[in-house]
Scaffold this motif. Structure first.
Motif, PDB file in Angstrom:
ATOM      1  N   TYR A  19      11.164  12.796 -12.887  1.00 50.25           N
ATOM      2  CA  TYR A  19      11.698  13.527 -11.725  1.00 50.25           C
ATOM      3  C   TYR A  19      11.602  12.706 -10.440  1.00 50.25           C
ATOM      4  O   TYR A  19      12.002  13.168  -9.374  1.00 50.25           O
ATOM      5  CB  TYR A  19      10.922  14.824 -11.503  1.00 50.25           C
ATOM      6  CG  TYR A  19      11.043  15.822 -12.643  1.00 50.25           C
ATOM      7  CD1 TYR A  19      12.136  16.676 -12.740  1.00 50.25           C
ATOM      8  CD2 TYR A  19      10.058  15.919 -13.622  1.00 50.25           C
ATOM      9  CE1 TYR A  19      12.246  17.597 -13.770  1.00 50.25           C
ATOM     10  CE2 TYR A  19      10.153  16.835 -14.656  1.00 50.25           C
ATOM     11  CZ  TYR A  19      11.243  17.669 -14.728  1.00 50.25           C
ATOM     12  OH  TYR A  19      11.344  18.591 -15.753  1.00 50.25           O
ATOM     13  N   ILE A  20      11.066  11.469 -10.518  1.00 51.98           N
ATOM     14  CA  ILE A  20      10.953  10.648  -9.324  1.00 51.98           C
ATOM     15  C   ILE A  20      12.340  10.283  -8.800  1.00 51.98           C
ATOM     16  O   ILE A  20      13.233   9.932  -9.584  1.00 51.98           O
ATOM     17  CB  ILE A  20      10.138   9.364  -9.628  1.00 51.98           C
ATOM     18  CG1 ILE A  20       8.702   9.734 -10.005  1.00 51.98           C
ATOM     19  CG2 ILE A  20      10.140   8.417  -8.427  1.00 51.98           C
ATOM     20  CD1 ILE A  20       7.887   8.542 -10.500  1.00 51.98           C
ATOM     21  N   LYS A  21      12.519  10.363  -7.495  1.00 53.36           N
ATOM     22  CA  LYS A  21      13.801  10.014  -6.894  1.00 53.36           C
ATOM     23  C   LYS A  21      14.109   8.532  -7.131  1.00 53.36           C
ATOM     24  O   LYS A  21      13.219   7.689  -7.035  1.00 53.36           O
ATOM     25  CB  LYS A  21      13.784  10.293  -5.395  1.00 53.36           C
ATOM     26  CG  LYS A  21      13.928  11.768  -5.040  1.00 53.36           C
ATOM     27  CD  LYS A  21      14.031  11.939  -3.528  1.00 53.36           C
ATOM     28  CE  LYS A  21      14.262  13.376  -3.144  1.00 53.36           C
ATOM     29  NZ  LYS A  21      14.332  13.563  -1.691  1.00 53.36           N
ATOM     30  N   LEU A  52      -9.949  -0.221  -4.561  1.00 52.94           N
ATOM     31  CA  LEU A  52      -8.692   0.534  -4.638  1.00 52.94           C
ATOM     32  C   LEU A  52      -7.747   0.046  -3.559  1.00 52.94           C
ATOM     33  O   LEU A  52      -8.191  -0.392  -2.486  1.00 52.94           O
ATOM     34  CB  LEU A  52      -8.936   2.031  -4.409  1.00 52.94           C
ATOM     35  CG  LEU A  52      -9.715   2.831  -5.444  1.00 52.94           C
ATOM     36  CD1 LEU A  52      -9.840   4.282  -4.967  1.00 52.94           C
ATOM     37  CD2 LEU A  52      -9.039   2.772  -6.799  1.00 52.94           C
ATOM     38  N   GLN A  53      -6.460   0.130  -3.809  1.00 52.08           N
ATOM     39  CA  GLN A  53      -5.479  -0.042  -2.739  1.00 52.08           C
ATOM     40  C   GLN A  53      -5.147   1.351  -2.187  1.00 52.08           C
ATOM     41  O   GLN A  53      -5.409   2.370  -2.829  1.00 52.08           O
ATOM     42  CB  GLN A  53      -4.222  -0.737  -3.255  1.00 52.08           C
ATOM     43  CG  GLN A  53      -3.444   0.048  -4.297  1.00 52.08           C
ATOM     44  CD  GLN A  53      -2.091  -0.572  -4.599  1.00 52.08           C
ATOM     45  OE1 GLN A  53      -1.260  -0.716  -3.712  1.00 52.08           O
ATOM     46  NE2 GLN A  53      -1.880  -0.949  -5.866  1.00 52.08           N
ATOM     47  N   PRO A  54      -4.584   1.437  -0.986  1.00 51.52           N
ATOM     48  CA  PRO A  54      -4.215   2.749  -0.434  1.00 51.52           C
ATOM     49  C   PRO A  54      -3.279   3.502  -1.371  1.00 51.52           C
ATOM     50  O   PRO A  54      -2.585   2.910  -2.211  1.00 51.52           O
ATOM     51  CB  PRO A  54      -3.524   2.382   0.879  1.00 51.52           C
ATOM     52  CG  PRO A  54      -4.153   1.078   1.276  1.00 51.52           C
ATOM     53  CD  PRO A  54      -4.360   0.348  -0.025  1.00 51.52           C
ATOM     54  N   LEU A  55      -3.288   4.803  -1.223  1.00 47.41           N
ATOM     55  CA  LEU A  55      -2.527   5.685  -2.111  1.00 47.41           C
ATOM     56  C   LEU A  55      -1.034   5.344  -2.129  1.00 47.41           C
ATOM     57  O   LEU A  55      -0.498   4.758  -1.171  1.00 47.41           O
ATOM     58  CB  LEU A  55      -2.743   7.140  -1.715  1.00 47.41           C
ATOM     59  CG  LEU A  55      -2.268   7.599  -0.330  1.00 47.41           C
ATOM     60  CD1 LEU A  55      -0.803   8.039  -0.324  1.00 47.41           C
ATOM     61  CD2 LEU A  55      -3.149   8.747   0.174  1.00 47.41           C
ATOM     62  N   VAL A  56      -0.399   5.736  -3.205  1.00 47.58           N
ATOM     63  CA  VAL A  56       1.044   5.544  -3.391  1.00 47.58           C
ATOM     64  C   VAL A  56       1.697   6.915  -3.521  1.00 47.58           C
ATOM     65  O   VAL A  56       1.174   7.790  -4.214  1.00 47.58           O
ATOM     66  CB  VAL A  56       1.321   4.696  -4.654  1.00 47.58           C
ATOM     67  CG1 VAL A  56       2.816   4.658  -4.963  1.00 47.58           C
ATOM     68  CG2 VAL A  56       0.759   3.284  -4.472  1.00 47.58           C
ATOM     69  N   ILE A  57       2.823   7.110  -2.830  1.00 47.70           N
ATOM     70  CA  ILE A  57       3.547   8.384  -2.890  1.00 47.70           C
ATOM     71  C   ILE A  57       4.823   8.215  -3.706  1.00 47.70           C
ATOM     72  O   ILE A  57       5.603   7.285  -3.482  1.00 47.70           O
ATOM     73  CB  ILE A  57       3.896   8.902  -1.477  1.00 47.70           C
ATOM     74  CG1 ILE A  57       2.623   9.316  -0.735  1.00 47.70           C
ATOM     75  CG2 ILE A  57       4.877  10.085  -1.549  1.00 47.70           C
ATOM     76  CD1 ILE A  57       2.864   9.788   0.695  1.00 47.70           C
ATOM     77  N   ARG A  58       5.031   9.119  -4.663  1.00 46.85           N
ATOM     78  CA  ARG A  58       6.287   9.209  -5.406  1.00 46.85           C
ATOM     79  C   ARG A  58       7.019  10.457  -4.932  1.00 46.85           C
ATOM     80  O   ARG A  58       6.531  11.574  -5.114  1.00 46.85           O
ATOM     81  CB  ARG A  58       6.024   9.306  -6.910  1.00 46.85           C
ATOM     82  CG  ARG A  58       5.117   8.240  -7.487  1.00 46.85           C
ATOM     83  CD  ARG A  58       5.683   6.850  -7.352  1.00 46.85           C
ATOM     84  NE  ARG A  58       4.829   5.868  -8.017  1.00 46.85           N
ATOM     85  CZ  ARG A  58       4.890   4.563  -7.804  1.00 46.85           C
ATOM     86  NH1 ARG A  58       5.790   4.080  -6.943  1.00 46.85           N
ATOM     87  NH2 ARG A  58       4.070   3.731  -8.436  1.00 46.85           N
ATOM     88  N   SER A  59       8.148  10.270  -4.317  1.00 48.93           N
ATOM     89  CA  SER A  59       8.946  11.404  -3.841  1.00 48.93           C
ATOM     90  C   SER A  59       9.770  11.968  -5.001  1.00 48.93           C
ATOM     91  O   SER A  59      10.453  11.225  -5.711  1.00 48.93           O
ATOM     92  CB  SER A  59       9.868  10.957  -2.710  1.00 48.93           C
ATOM     93  OG  SER A  59      10.622  12.046  -2.216  1.00 48.93           O
ATOM     94  N   LEU A  60       9.683  13.277  -5.188  1.00 49.47           N
ATOM     95  CA  LEU A  60      10.307  13.933  -6.338  1.00 49.47           C
ATOM     96  C   LEU A  60      11.581  14.677  -5.968  1.00 49.47           C
ATOM     97  O   LEU A  60      11.771  15.090  -4.820  1.00 49.47           O
ATOM     98  CB  LEU A  60       9.306  14.907  -6.977  1.00 49.47           C
ATOM     99  CG  LEU A  60       7.978  14.294  -7.440  1.00 49.47           C
ATOM    100  CD1 LEU A  60       7.045  15.389  -7.934  1.00 49.47           C
ATOM    101  CD2 LEU A  60       8.200  13.257  -8.527  1.00 49.47           C
ATOM    102  N   LYS A  61      12.421  14.886  -6.958  1.00 53.15           N
ATOM    103  CA  LYS A  61      13.681  15.603  -6.761  1.00 53.15           C
ATOM    104  C   LYS A  61      13.436  17.075  -6.445  1.00 53.15           C
ATOM    105  O   LYS A  61      12.365  17.620  -6.749  1.00 53.15           O
ATOM    106  CB  LYS A  61      14.546  15.489  -8.023  1.00 53.15           C
ATOM    107  CG  LYS A  61      14.910  14.066  -8.407  1.00 53.15           C
ATOM    108  CD  LYS A  61      15.585  14.025  -9.771  1.00 53.15           C
ATOM    109  CE  LYS A  61      15.856  12.600 -10.229  1.00 53.15           C
ATOM    110  NZ  LYS A  61      16.409  12.543 -11.607  1.00 53.15           N
TER     111      LYS A  61
END
Length: 499
Positions: A497-499, A452-461
């Motif tokens: 809803y991803i910024k 796995l690669q490190p986690l990914v964050i999706r910032s939401l509106k």
């Protein structure tokens, strides 16, 4: 101090004495509950089919009663909901509680005349434990609000049917009815947003002292109170507000934002009610553990989480539990649920008395690569770093991405709605990932092994989760967004809803 507050202190002493006896004799009381349940249900259709007359001890019980979830118990429950008597429990249930099913629509959970007091008495005892320990009882002299589902009941095969919170509303003790808000008419509003607005209008000028509900929906109430008042904190709208009672989800991800809205760190009581029974409540402000309700008509079983999906998992009663180990919770109740997998996971933090923490859902985990990351680990990893960095997290959910872009490794994808986003989202992401690696050795190994690669964050509106729940017809009430999923059904709905 008013008369109700004075009398509650006297009553709290009596209840605490009773609870102390229960605390000291938990294993014995569980054994007595076990024997009583078997005896009472031996002549039911279920009891006869599962040879209750041959059950003399817990080992016998395990031979005859398999662990089942709702779907596996459904054939019996459908006989109950069709009006048949003496199926799972003697006679007919007093109510059917209606909840959202995970695989096939609405679920109906029976509440019997024997099980109903457990729901009411446990909620009462949670408040009285607080009164006894702190001496604070003034909240009983003001207004109390329970943000809940509609109390309007329908009929199914002649049985009163509704949401648990709506059913419980019919059993609020008489001495609290005059204090209780909202009004019946407002409480019956089905549309959640209209209901919250009506509650705001009805309560904004009242002496609110206790507020209770599921944290995200209480937050909506607080936000609308603040907007209606021209920006005031809740402490300035309700200067005598002293106690927040909650349940349904882990409070910690919401605590900072709720306390910011209120204006101070308010006393709080965590409760663990379910349609299937009232499991536990926080009986002390000195620790976060929830006192297991061992004398309310429920016999508990526990399966180690890492064995739950095995063909023959270890299955134990209260006397054999280990501290700080995650268990799937299994119920046998005086409403006729037998070997019933509730779907929740808990761990014990004390045996004297027996206290638990709710750690997640058995089906809410990520194990796309064998990592078996659970809710407790995810919540701790995110909220510990958020607290350290002064970041406000409104809501979040996590799912695996097993089909990444060409040349990329798979990863865990975190969809987060921030109140205030980190200045350096990349640094924040790395810290959360390191925190999760420390909490889960399997995840650590997968990262180290380049699986796995490190986690990914999706910032939401802003208001993403409110808008998403609205789009699903699940805004308000007892509905919650799962924090973890092993599939992408939820996060795919959040992608817009991803910024």
């Amino acid at each position: 101090m008013g008369l109700k507050a004075v009398l509650s202190k006297l009553y709290a002493k009596l209840v605490n004495k009773q609870l102390n006896n229960i605390r000291k004799n938990a294993v014995e009381l569980q054994h007595k509950t076990f024997l009583k349940l078997i005896d009472q249900a031996k002549n039911t259709a279920f009891g006869q089919a599962h040879h209750f007359e041959q059950i003399n001890n817990y080992d016998d019980f395990k031979k005859h009663i398999p662990v089942r979830d709702y779907e596996e118990l459904r054939p019996y429950i459908e006989r109950v909901t069709n009006g048949e008597e003496n199926v799972l429990w003697p006679g007919k249930p007093l109510y059917l509680t209606k909840t959202s099913g995970t695989t096939s629509g609405v679920k109906y959970i029976p509440i019997s005349k024997e099980s109903m007091p457990g729901h009411i008495d446990s909620a009462r005892n949670a408040l009285l434990s607080y009164v006894y320990e702190t001496g604070n009882a003034d909240f009983l002299d003001g207004k109390l609000i329970f943000l809940q589902g509609s109390p309007v009941l329908s009929k199914k095969s002649g049985l009163d049917t509704g949401r648990l919170s709506g059913i419980v509303a019919h059993h609020i003790p008489t001495y609290l009815q005059k204090n209780r808000m909202p009004s019946y008419n407002v409480n019956c509003i089905e549309d959640w947003e209209q209901k919250v607005d009506a509650i705001v209008d009805e309560t904004i000028n009242e002496d609110m002292r206790l507020i209770s509900g599921i944290p995200p929906w209480c937050q909506m109430y607080f936000d609308r109170l603040t907007a209606k008042s021209g920006g005031k904190k809740i402490k300035d709208i309700f200067p005598n507000f002293k106690l927040f009672v909650y349940g349904g989800v882990n409070y910690e991800p919401y605590r900072a934002r709720i306390e910011e809205s209120i204006g101070f760190a308010i006393d709080s009581i965590e409760t663990y009610p379910a349609s299937e029974g009232f499991i536990a409540f926080q009986d002390s402000q000195k620790d976060k553990g929830l006192l297991l309700q061992v004398n309310s008509g429920i016999f508990y079983e526990f399966i180690p989480v890492d064995e739950f999906f095995n063909d023959s998992p270890t299955r134990i009663s209260l006397k054999d539990i280990e501290l700080n180990k995650n268990y799937a919770l299994i119920l046998n109740t005086n409403a006729g649920l037998w070997g019933y997998s509730l779907g929740d996971t808990v761990k014990f933090i004390s045996k004297d008395p027996y206290k638990i923490l709710v750690t997640g859902r058995i089906k809410h985990f990520i194990s796309a690569f064998g990592e078996h990351v659970i809710g407790e680990e995810v919540e701790h990893s995110l909220m510990s770093i958020a607290k350290e960095e002064g970041i406000d997290v409104v809501e979040f959910t996590v799912a695996p991405q097993v089909n990444p872009a060409p040349g990329e490794l798979p990863y865990h994808e975190w969809f987060i709605e921030f109140g205030n986003e980190p200045n350096d989202l990349e640094a924040f992401r790395q810290k959360v990932d390191k925190a999760l690696q420390k909490k889960n050795i399997y995840y650590f190994d997968l990262i180290e092994g380049n699986i796995l690669q490190p986690l990914v964050i999706r910032s939401l509106k802003k208001d993403t989760f409110i808008n998403y729940m609205r789009s699903q017809g699940k805004l308000g009430g007892q509905n919650k967004v799962p924090r973890l999923a092993n599939d992408r059904k939820i996060v795919d709905g959040l992608s817009s809803y991803i910024k």
